[in-house]
Motif scaffolding. Structure first.
Motif, PDB file in Angstrom:
ATOM      1  N   ALA A 227      42.153   5.658 -22.609  1.00  0.00           N
ATOM      2  CA  ALA A 227      41.486   4.515 -21.999  1.00  0.00           C
ATOM      3  C   ALA A 227      40.431   5.015 -21.019  1.00  0.00           C
ATOM      4  O   ALA A 227      40.655   5.984 -20.295  1.00  0.00           O
ATOM      5  CB  ALA A 227      42.505   3.648 -21.268  1.00  0.00           C
ATOM      6  N   LEU A 228      39.295   4.352 -20.996  1.00  0.00           N
ATOM      7  CA  LEU A 228      38.234   4.702 -20.061  1.00  0.00           C
ATOM      8  C   LEU A 228      38.643   4.261 -18.661  1.00  0.00           C
ATOM      9  O   LEU A 228      38.817   3.078 -18.396  1.00  0.00           O
ATOM     10  CB  LEU A 228      36.919   4.036 -20.465  1.00  0.00           C
ATOM     11  CG  LEU A 228      35.717   4.298 -19.562  1.00  0.00           C
ATOM     12  CD1 LEU A 228      35.350   5.778 -19.561  1.00  0.00           C
ATOM     13  CD2 LEU A 228      34.530   3.460 -20.014  1.00  0.00           C
ATOM     14  N   LEU A 229      38.817   5.248 -17.752  1.00  0.00           N
ATOM     15  CA  LEU A 229      39.220   4.949 -16.390  1.00  0.00           C
ATOM     16  C   LEU A 229      38.010   4.755 -15.480  1.00  0.00           C
ATOM     17  O   LEU A 229      37.988   3.856 -14.646  1.00  0.00           O
ATOM     18  CB  LEU A 229      40.099   6.073 -15.841  1.00  0.00           C
ATOM     19  CG  LEU A 229      40.598   5.907 -14.418  1.00  0.00           C
ATOM     20  CD1 LEU A 229      41.575   4.730 -14.337  1.00  0.00           C
ATOM     21  CD2 LEU A 229      41.258   7.171 -13.926  1.00  0.00           C
ATOM     22  N   ALA A 230      36.991   5.609 -15.653  1.00  0.00           N
ATOM     23  CA  ALA A 230      35.797   5.510 -14.813  1.00  0.00           C
ATOM     24  C   ALA A 230      34.607   6.028 -15.604  1.00  0.00           C
ATOM     25  O   ALA A 230      34.740   6.893 -16.463  1.00  0.00           O
ATOM     26  CB  ALA A 230      35.976   6.310 -13.532  1.00  0.00           C
ATOM     27  N   SER A 231      33.437   5.518 -15.292  1.00  0.00           N
ATOM     28  CA  SER A 231      32.231   5.881 -16.020  1.00  0.00           C
ATOM     29  C   SER A 231      31.121   6.288 -15.055  1.00  0.00           C
ATOM     30  O   SER A 231      30.966   5.681 -13.995  1.00  0.00           O
ATOM     31  CB  SER A 231      31.776   4.691 -16.863  1.00  0.00           C
ATOM     32  OG  SER A 231      30.640   5.016 -17.612  1.00  0.00           O
ATOM     33  N   GLY A 232      30.370   7.338 -15.412  1.00  0.00           N
ATOM     34  CA  GLY A 232      29.217   7.753 -14.639  1.00  0.00           C
ATOM     35  C   GLY A 232      29.554   8.344 -13.286  1.00  0.00           C
ATOM     36  O   GLY A 232      28.793   8.181 -12.338  1.00  0.00           O
ATOM     37  N   ILE A 233      30.683   9.030 -13.165  1.00  0.00           N
ATOM     38  CA  ILE A 233      31.094   9.595 -11.875  1.00  0.00           C
ATOM     39  C   ILE A 233      30.744  11.079 -11.811  1.00  0.00           C
ATOM     40  O   ILE A 233      30.640  11.743 -12.835  1.00  0.00           O
ATOM     41  CB  ILE A 233      32.596   9.372 -11.617  1.00  0.00           C
ATOM     42  CG1 ILE A 233      33.452   9.929 -12.754  1.00  0.00           C
ATOM     43  CG2 ILE A 233      32.888   7.903 -11.411  1.00  0.00           C
ATOM     44  CD1 ILE A 233      34.935   9.800 -12.538  1.00  0.00           C
ATOM     45  N   ASP A 234      30.564  11.580 -10.597  1.00  0.00           N
ATOM     46  CA  ASP A 234      30.229  12.995 -10.436  1.00  0.00           C
ATOM     47  C   ASP A 234      31.491  13.857 -10.516  1.00  0.00           C
ATOM     48  O   ASP A 234      32.604  13.345 -10.601  1.00  0.00           O
ATOM     49  CB  ASP A 234      29.471  13.231  -9.125  1.00  0.00           C
ATOM     50  CG  ASP A 234      30.296  12.874  -7.894  1.00  0.00           C
ATOM     51  OD1 ASP A 234      31.486  12.539  -8.022  1.00  0.00           O
ATOM     52  OD2 ASP A 234      29.732  12.944  -6.793  1.00  0.00           O
ATOM     53  N   GLU A 235      31.300  15.188 -10.491  1.00  0.00           N
ATOM     54  CA  GLU A 235      32.418  16.110 -10.676  1.00  0.00           C
ATOM     55  C   GLU A 235      33.461  15.984  -9.571  1.00  0.00           C
ATOM     56  O   GLU A 235      34.669  15.984  -9.836  1.00  0.00           O
ATOM     57  CB  GLU A 235      31.910  17.546 -10.770  1.00  0.00           C
ATOM     58  CG  GLU A 235      31.115  17.810 -12.024  1.00  0.00           C
ATOM     59  CD  GLU A 235      30.599  19.234 -12.122  1.00  0.00           C
ATOM     60  OE1 GLU A 235      30.894  20.056 -11.231  1.00  0.00           O
ATOM     61  OE2 GLU A 235      29.910  19.533 -13.116  1.00  0.00           O
TER      62      GLU A 235
ATOM     63  N   HIS B 249      24.463  10.226 -16.759  1.00  0.00           N
ATOM     64  CA  HIS B 249      24.711   9.629 -15.448  1.00  0.00           C
ATOM     65  C   HIS B 249      25.919  10.241 -14.749  1.00  0.00           C
ATOM     66  O   HIS B 249      26.313   9.757 -13.690  1.00  0.00           O
ATOM     67  CB  HIS B 249      24.908   8.121 -15.588  1.00  0.00           C
ATOM     68  CG  HIS B 249      23.789   7.455 -16.314  1.00  0.00           C
ATOM     69  ND1 HIS B 249      22.533   7.287 -15.756  1.00  0.00           N
ATOM     70  CD2 HIS B 249      23.713   6.946 -17.559  1.00  0.00           C
ATOM     71  CE1 HIS B 249      21.748   6.694 -16.627  1.00  0.00           C
ATOM     72  NE2 HIS B 249      22.433   6.473 -17.740  1.00  0.00           N
ATOM     73  N   GLY B 250      26.550  11.256 -15.325  1.00  0.00           N
ATOM     74  CA  GLY B 250      27.742  11.875 -14.761  1.00  0.00           C
ATOM     75  C   GLY B 250      28.785  12.081 -15.839  1.00  0.00           C
ATOM     76  O   GLY B 250      28.456  12.436 -16.970  1.00  0.00           O
ATOM     77  N   TYR B 251      30.027  11.831 -15.508  1.00  0.00           N
ATOM     78  CA  TYR B 251      31.125  12.002 -16.469  1.00  0.00           C
ATOM     79  C   TYR B 251      31.853  10.687 -16.678  1.00  0.00           C
ATOM     80  O   TYR B 251      32.001   9.893 -15.747  1.00  0.00           O
ATOM     81  CB  TYR B 251      32.131  13.044 -15.969  1.00  0.00           C
ATOM     82  CG  TYR B 251      31.645  14.462 -16.118  1.00  0.00           C
ATOM     83  CD1 TYR B 251      31.837  15.156 -17.303  1.00  0.00           C
ATOM     84  CD2 TYR B 251      30.970  15.094 -15.097  1.00  0.00           C
ATOM     85  CE1 TYR B 251      31.383  16.453 -17.451  1.00  0.00           C
ATOM     86  CE2 TYR B 251      30.512  16.392 -15.230  1.00  0.00           C
ATOM     87  CZ  TYR B 251      30.724  17.064 -16.411  1.00  0.00           C
ATOM     88  OH  TYR B 251      30.263  18.343 -16.561  1.00  0.00           O
ATOM     89  N   ASP B 252      32.323  10.475 -17.908  1.00  0.00           N
ATOM     90  CA  ASP B 252      33.234   9.383 -18.215  1.00  0.00           C
ATOM     91  C   ASP B 252      34.629   9.988 -18.255  1.00  0.00           C
ATOM     92  O   ASP B 252      34.856  10.992 -18.932  1.00  0.00           O
ATOM     93  CB  ASP B 252      32.914   8.745 -19.566  1.00  0.00           C
ATOM     94  CG  ASP B 252      31.597   7.988 -19.559  1.00  0.00           C
ATOM     95  OD1 ASP B 252      31.040   7.751 -18.470  1.00  0.00           O
ATOM     96  OD2 ASP B 252      31.130   7.637 -20.652  1.00  0.00           O
ATOM     97  N   LEU B 253      35.575   9.401 -17.544  1.00  0.00           N
ATOM     98  CA  LEU B 253      36.940   9.908 -17.461  1.00  0.00           C
ATOM     99  C   LEU B 253      37.868   9.044 -18.302  1.00  0.00           C
ATOM    100  O   LEU B 253      37.956   7.832 -18.103  1.00  0.00           O
ATOM    101  CB  LEU B 253      37.401   9.911 -15.996  1.00  0.00           C
ATOM    102  CG  LEU B 253      38.844  10.328 -15.728  1.00  0.00           C
ATOM    103  CD1 LEU B 253      39.101  11.757 -16.210  1.00  0.00           C
ATOM    104  CD2 LEU B 253      39.159  10.195 -14.247  1.00  0.00           C
TER     105      LEU B 253
END
Length: 92
Positions: free
Chosen positions: A77-85, A59-63
């Protein structure tokens, strides 16, 4: 190593890692910053234990941020999930 080299890779993490490196190299900071981009959740690049790391998903990248290796290791720590580049670069 991403979809270009690994059968488990779900994103082209090699090209994205080069983009991240070129954007942030030479950045002045109080200490050396480490980052990593993993092409799948097997996490060969150990992205969770860097200052900031990205793990490719379908679904994208986990940051992940604030990881640490060495004497006192910890996962970031997981900052964001499923985000594009593009969004990932903005969040960093």
């Amino acid at each position: 190593v991403g979809s270009s080299w690994c059968r488990y890779g779900v994103q082209n993490s090699v090209d994205f890692a080069i983009t991240v490196e070129n954007r942030y190299k030479g950045l002045r900071s109080p200490h050396k910053m480490k980052s990593a981009v993993s092409g799948c959740t097997r996490e060969c690049a150990e992205a969770q234990c860097k200052d900031f790391g990205m793990i490719a998903t379908e679904h994208g990248y986990d940051l992940y941020v604030a990881g640490n290796g060495g004497m006192n290791p910890r996962h970031g720590a997981l900052l964001a999930s499923g985000i594009d580049e593009a969004t990932t670069l903005k969040y960093i």
